[in-house]
Design a protein around this motif. Structure first.
Motif, mmCIF file in Angstrom:
data_model
loop_
_atom_site.group_PDB
_atom_site.id
_atom_site.type_symbol
_atom_site.label_atom_id
_atom_site.label_comp_id
_atom_site.label_asym_id
_atom_site.label_seq_id
_atom_site.Cartn_x
_atom_site.Cartn_y
_atom_site.Cartn_z
ATOM 1 N N UNK A 77 0.844 -1.198 0.000
ATOM 2 C CA UNK A 77 0.000 0.000 0.000
ATOM 3 C C UNK A 77 0.873 1.241 0.000
ATOM 4 N N UNK A 78 0.481 2.204 -0.833
ATOM 5 C CA UNK A 78 1.050 3.545 -0.815
ATOM 6 C C UNK A 78 -0.084 4.503 -0.483
ATOM 7 N N UNK A 79 0.178 5.422 0.441
ATOM 8 C CA UNK A 79 -0.834 6.406 0.846
ATOM 9 C C UNK A 79 -0.216 7.797 0.750
ATOM 10 N N UNK A 80 -0.971 8.727 0.161
ATOM 11 C CA UNK A 80 -0.572 10.127 0.077
ATOM 12 C C UNK A 80 -1.719 10.977 0.602
ATOM 13 N N UNK A 81 -1.421 11.925 1.480
ATOM 14 C CA UNK A 81 -2.436 12.871 1.943
ATOM 15 C C UNK A 81 -1.881 14.287 1.807
ATOM 16 N N UNK A 82 -2.735 15.194 1.353
ATOM 17 C CA UNK A 82 -2.350 16.593 1.166
ATOM 18 C C UNK A 82 -3.177 17.476 2.083
ATOM 19 N N UNK A 83 -2.524 18.482 2.663
ATOM 20 C CA UNK A 83 -3.226 19.431 3.523
ATOM 21 C C UNK A 83 -2.452 20.737 3.569
#
Length: 116
Positions: free
Chosen positions: A30-36
């Motif tokens: 799994x690869x996870x990216x979150x932007x904020x």
């Protein structure tokens, strides 16, 4: 904009459409990216001013433990949990790969990516 991500989180799980897949299990990545965005003073060096990637890992781990037929379902559930726990995120991307899927020929991985 800040992006926090996990790359190559490995799990062994029992996802798959066919009964054999749910019985034998398989390796997944799994690869996870979150932007904020943040107005925090990042020089304060506080974990509370960012997204804790350990929390992202734990969400993925918990959702990977729930058997599903479709990779889309698993990726959706991970994305939904991240959104529920971090509603301020501008975007979330979860890529779920099944290593060596049981096909008639050699395939490195199959994958599903969900972006919200």
């Amino acid at each position: 904009m800040i992006t926090v991500s996990l790359h190559g989180a490995e799990f062994f799980a029992y996802h798959g459409f066919y009964p054999e897949e749910q019985l034998l299990g398989n390796k997944f990545i799994i690869d996870i990216y979150v932007d904020f965005e943040t107005d925090a003073d990042l020089s304060a060096d506080e974990l509370s001013d960012t997204v804790n990637y350990e929390q992202l890992y734990n969400i993925a781990k918990e959702e990977m433990a729930k058997t599903a037929k479709l990779l889309e379902t698993v990726a959706h559930n991970i994305t939904k949990r991240i959104r529920d726990e971090h509603p301020y995120l501008l975007s979330i991307r979860v890529a779920l790969k099944k290593l060596n899927p049981p096909l008639q020929g050699r395939v490195a991985h199959s994958a599903v990516t969900i972006t919200v």
